[in-house]
Design a protein around this motif. Structure first.
Motif, PDB file in Angstrom:
ATOM      1  N   LEU A   6       0.921   0.507  13.348  1.00 31.90           N
ATOM      2  CA  LEU A   6       0.538  -0.889  13.194  1.00 31.90           C
ATOM      3  C   LEU A   6       1.296  -1.478  12.014  1.00 31.90           C
ATOM      4  O   LEU A   6       1.248  -0.953  10.899  1.00 31.90           O
ATOM      5  N   LEU A   7       2.027  -2.543  12.243  1.00 32.07           N
ATOM      6  CA  LEU A   7       2.813  -3.198  11.200  1.00 32.07           C
ATOM      7  C   LEU A   7       1.948  -4.275  10.562  1.00 32.07           C
ATOM      8  O   LEU A   7       1.826  -5.379  11.095  1.00 32.07           O
ATOM      9  N   ASP A   8       1.333  -3.921   9.433  1.00 33.14           N
ATOM     10  CA  ASP A   8       0.400  -4.833   8.779  1.00 33.14           C
ATOM     11  C   ASP A   8       0.541  -4.752   7.263  1.00 33.14           C
ATOM     12  O   ASP A   8       1.350  -3.977   6.730  1.00 33.14           O
ATOM     13  N   SER A   9      -0.249  -5.534   6.563  1.00 29.35           N
ATOM     14  CA  SER A   9      -0.187  -5.572   5.103  1.00 29.35           C
ATOM     15  C   SER A   9      -0.516  -4.222   4.478  1.00 29.35           C
ATOM     16  O   SER A   9       0.066  -3.861   3.451  1.00 29.35           O
ATOM     17  N   ALA A  10      -1.432  -3.486   5.065  1.00 28.38           N
ATOM     18  CA  ALA A  10      -1.789  -2.169   4.527  1.00 28.38           C
ATOM     19  C   ALA A  10      -0.593  -1.212   4.577  1.00 28.38           C
ATOM     20  O   ALA A  10      -0.405  -0.399   3.665  1.00 28.38           O
ATOM     21  N   LEU A  11       0.208  -1.306   5.623  1.00 29.51           N
ATOM     22  CA  LEU A  11       1.402  -0.455   5.724  1.00 29.51           C
ATOM     23  C   LEU A  11       2.406  -0.805   4.628  1.00 29.51           C
ATOM     24  O   LEU A  11       3.029   0.081   4.029  1.00 29.51           O
ATOM     25  N   LEU A  31      10.978   3.115   9.288  1.00 28.54           N
ATOM     26  CA  LEU A  31      10.270   3.301  10.551  1.00 28.54           C
ATOM     27  C   LEU A  31      10.938   4.395  11.374  1.00 28.54           C
ATOM     28  O   LEU A  31      10.286   5.033  12.200  1.00 28.54           O
ATOM     29  N   HIS A  32      12.235   4.628  11.154  1.00 28.56           N
ATOM     30  CA  HIS A  32      12.929   5.717  11.839  1.00 28.56           C
ATOM     31  C   HIS A  32      12.531   7.041  11.178  1.00 28.56           C
ATOM     32  O   HIS A  32      12.148   7.072  10.007  1.00 28.56           O
ATOM     33  N   PHE A  43      11.598  -1.544   6.571  1.00 28.02           N
ATOM     34  CA  PHE A  43      11.205  -2.673   5.750  1.00 28.02           C
ATOM     35  C   PHE A  43      11.804  -2.457   4.371  1.00 28.02           C
ATOM     36  O   PHE A  43      11.883  -1.333   3.891  1.00 28.02           O
ATOM     37  N   ASN A  44      12.221  -3.542   3.748  1.00 23.61           N
ATOM     38  CA  ASN A  44      12.734  -3.488   2.390  1.00 23.61           C
ATOM     39  C   ASN A  44      11.857  -4.420   1.556  1.00 23.61           C
ATOM     40  O   ASN A  44      11.883  -5.631   1.746  1.00 23.61           O
TER      41      ASN A  44
END
Length: 158
Positions: A6-11, A31-32, A43-44
């Motif tokens: 799940l791509l969210d703020s917690a991640l 993510l890879h 993500f950066n």
């Protein structure tokens, strides 16, 4: 069992916290699963005083796509002599939210807000930068002149 992510703020929270503390003021969240993966997706998390030395990618498949998901960045393209030929503001909440950078284009970016995060996608496997990938007319990372270089870039957005 393999599960989706799940791509969210917690991640993003741990990468944001680390970016604030690290000397480079940025942190990747991959993510890879391997540097050998055929697609590099990450993500950066970046803070405003992080310096991304202008660079270009010449190897086939290394075009970059950047999508801002939090905060905003200034993106810059340069000619071979270091003149800025494009300066644009990208924002997660704005009209312009991403950039696709073809091979051979000198480019850089600066975070414009604390807690900025962008998704970067490019072909794998991961290949470290070589000295020829960096713009010879730009300060090296760690050079005291980098702060003035960043300030000059930001002034192009006003």
């Amino acid at each position: 069992m393999t599960r989706s992510v799940l791509l969210d703020s917690a991640l993003l929270a741990p990468a944001l916290d680390e970016a604030r503390q690290l000397p480079r003021r940025r942190k990747n969240l991959n993510l890879h699963t391997s540097s050998e993966a055929p697609a590099q997706r990450f993500f950066n998390a970046m803070e405003p005083n992080s310096y991304v030395r202008p660079h270009r990618h010449l190897d086939a498949g290394k075009e970059e796509t950047l999508l801002v998901v939090r905060g905003s960045v200034g993106v810059f393209e340069f000619d071979d002599d270091g003149a800025v030929i494009r300066a644009a503001r990208l924002s997660a909440a704005g009209d312009a939210f991403g950039l696709h950078v073809p091979l051979g284009v000198w480019h850089s970016l600066v975070a414009l807000e604390p807690g900025t995060v962008f998704l970067e996608v490019k072909g794998g496997p991961y290949v470290p930068f070589s000295p020829g990938d960096f713009a010879p007319w730009a300060p090296a990372e760690g050079d005291p002149a980098a702060a003035a270089f960043i300030a000059a870039l930001r002034s192009r957005l006003d």
